[in-house]
Design an enzyme around this catalytic site. Structure first.
Site, short mmCIF file in Angstrom:
data_model
loop_
_atom_site.label_atom_id
_atom_site.label_comp_id
_atom_site.label_asym_id
_atom_site.label_seq_id
_atom_site.Cartn_x
_atom_site.Cartn_y
_atom_site.Cartn_z
N ASP A 101 -1.11 -5.47 9.21
CA ASP A 101 -2.15 -4.53 8.72
C ASP A 101 -3.22 -5.37 8.10
OD1 ASP A 101 -3.51 -2.50 7.55
OD2 ASP A 101 -2.12 -1.73 6.34
N LYS A 133 -13.75 -0.54 5.86
CA LYS A 133 -14.36 -1.17 4.70
C LYS A 133 -15.39 -2.19 5.26
CE LYS A 133 -10.40 0.44 3.11
NZ LYS A 133 -9.96 1.12 2.25
N TRP A 149 0.88 -1.18 0.05
CA TRP A 149 -0.08 -0.04 -0.01
C TRP A 149 0.86 1.23 0.01
CZ3 TRP A 149 -2.00 2.60 4.96
CH2 TRP A 149 -3.07 3.49 4.62
C1 LMR Z 1 -6.69 2.32 -0.66
O1 LMR Z 1 -5.78 1.43 -0.74
O2 LMR Z 1 -7.35 2.83 -1.82
C2 LMR Z 1 -7.59 2.50 0.58
O3 LMR Z 1 -6.84 1.95 1.59
C3 LMR Z 1 -7.95 3.81 0.78
C4 LMR Z 1 -6.56 4.65 1.12
O4 LMR Z 1 -6.47 5.37 2.08
O5 LMR Z 1 -5.55 4.63 0.29
#
Ligand code: LMR
Length: 399
Positions: free
Chosen positions: A213, A248, A132
């Site tokens: 996470d 979510k 992420w």
């Molecule tokens: C995402 O990865 O799109 C979500 O977790 C929202 C974000 O805050 O990035």
């Protein structure tokens, strides 16, 4: 001359920046496959009926708006510990888990990063390749350095297990490894229950700290199956940090509600750890907002509401699974020769499509279809009304 002359223009956030760009796009047929927000078949992000029900009760009860403790509500802590670890493990660990109610999963990750910095100093934090996008910013801003472990094999569109385990073996004692507990963001490629046993064995042997996470519990298989990683590590008696998000699975995106759980070696250690976590929170946001936590607690403490909510999560999960299959057939029908059937094996909201950044740009500029530059799509963003459009546009750009 302004005092802020030195403030240069920051780059747009790779995910939330895309959402702003999407909002400004005036094309009627625009499609947002960028940010990870669930939408139903009509393209709407619903307020879950269980949540709505509880919100009405909370409004009638007009509870006090006084401050929560720095780590949030104790009732929230125990409800979320049970959800995360399962009731029996949570009671075995009673008194050893330090829980903080945090502003979202991001808040939990940042408090974890601050806590580690405050107590152990700057640490190498190992992130999965890819991960992420915000993990990097969170841990560097908290003062840590970044390292990377192998995770995804773009040739097989699955976890590169050999490379992953080999890299975990090289992580030195005392370093931190951030691992996605389920529904890997951005790839959708998950570890199996057996893989998690191996992760636990390596962490225990090498002495590094797993930080999980856990943002998508219930979006992969079900609430309990998705917790297998968290529970395997905690059952193995390892110190572990878990960052939970309820954006979510409760649809509470804008209420910013998450939890940080730190599993300690003893209750005495937990007392000290909690005092340090409190310092991190006090000097950041002082104490958490209450509303989202009150909703989560009310649902998890009422068996009827819990089972209603569980069904609602199943509904979201099933829609994403069905969409994966529909999308694969739509791509075939559009004449795409590349085999996208791997999308059906992936879990959660996201998939790594293998679409290149140039193709992503074309999709956005020529077809008003938004996805993250890495080629990550939010599968939930595909609806019956945009399915053919998306498949057709992908055919045009990838051939
Ligand atoms: C995402 O990865 O799109 C979500 O977790 C929202 C974000 O805050 O990035």
């Amino acid at each position: 001359m302004s005092l802020f002359d030195s403030a240069t223009q920051a780059p747009a956030d790779p995910i939330l920046g895309l959402s702003s760009q999407f909002k400004k796009d005036t094309r009627e047929n625009k499609v947002n496959l960028g940010v990870g927000v669930f939408v139903d078949a009509h393209g709407v992000t619903p307020v879950l009926p269980s949540v709505l029900n509880v919100e009405k009760q909370l409004a009638d009860a007009s509870a006090s708006k006084s401050y929560l403790p720095m780590t949030g509500s104790p009732a929230y802590a125990s409800a979320t510990q049970n959800l995360c670890f399962g009731q029996s493990l949570a009671s075995q660990l009673d008194g050893r888990i330090v829980t903080a109610q945090t502003p979202g999963g991001t808040g939990a990750l940042r408090v974890a990063g601050d806590f580690l910095k405050r107590t152990t100093g700057t640490l190498p934090v190992w992130l999965s390749n890819p991960t992420w996008a915000n993990h990097k910013g969170i841990f560097t801003t908290a003062g840590h350095t970044l390292k990377e472990y192998a995770y995804f094999d773009s040739a097989t569109n699955a976890v590169d297990r050999d490379a992953f385990f080999a890299d975990l073996q090289t992580i030195p004692a005392g370093d931190v490894a951030v691992i996605h507990a389920c529904c890997h963001n951005p790839t959708g490629a998950d570890l199996s229950a057996d893989d998690w046993k191996q992760v636990a064995a390596i962490a225990s042997d090498k002495g590094w700290l797993p930080l999980l996470d856990f943002a998508y519990q219930g979006f992969g298989e079900n609430i309990d199956a998705d917790a297998v990683g968290v529970r395997t590590l905690a059952e193995a008696g390892l110190p572990v940090i878990v960052c939970q998000s309820f954006s979510k699975n409760f649809g509470l995106y804008q209420d910013r509600i998450g939890a940080l759980h730190i599993v300690c070696a003893s209750t005495e250690e937990a007392t000290r750890v909690k005092s340090q976590v409190e310092l991190c929170i006090r000097t950041n946001y002082s104490n958490p907002p209450a509303h989202g936590g009150a909703i989560v607690t009310a649902i998890l403490n009422d068996p009827t509401l819990t089972s209603q909510w569980d069904q609602e999560v199943a509904g979201m999960r099933d829609r994403i699974k069905t969409t994966r299959a529909d999308f694969v057939s739509a791509l075939q029908q559009a004449g795409v020769s590349r085999d996208f059937s791997f999308l059906m094996d992936q879990k959660g909201m996201f998939s790594f499509t293998g679409i290149t950044v140039e193709q992503v740009t074309r999709l956005r500029e020529e077809f008003a279809i938004y996805m993250v530059n890495s080629g990550r799509i939010n599968v939930a963003g595909i609806t019956p009304s945009n399915l053919t459009q998306v498949a057709g546009a992908i055919k045009t750009v990838i051939g």
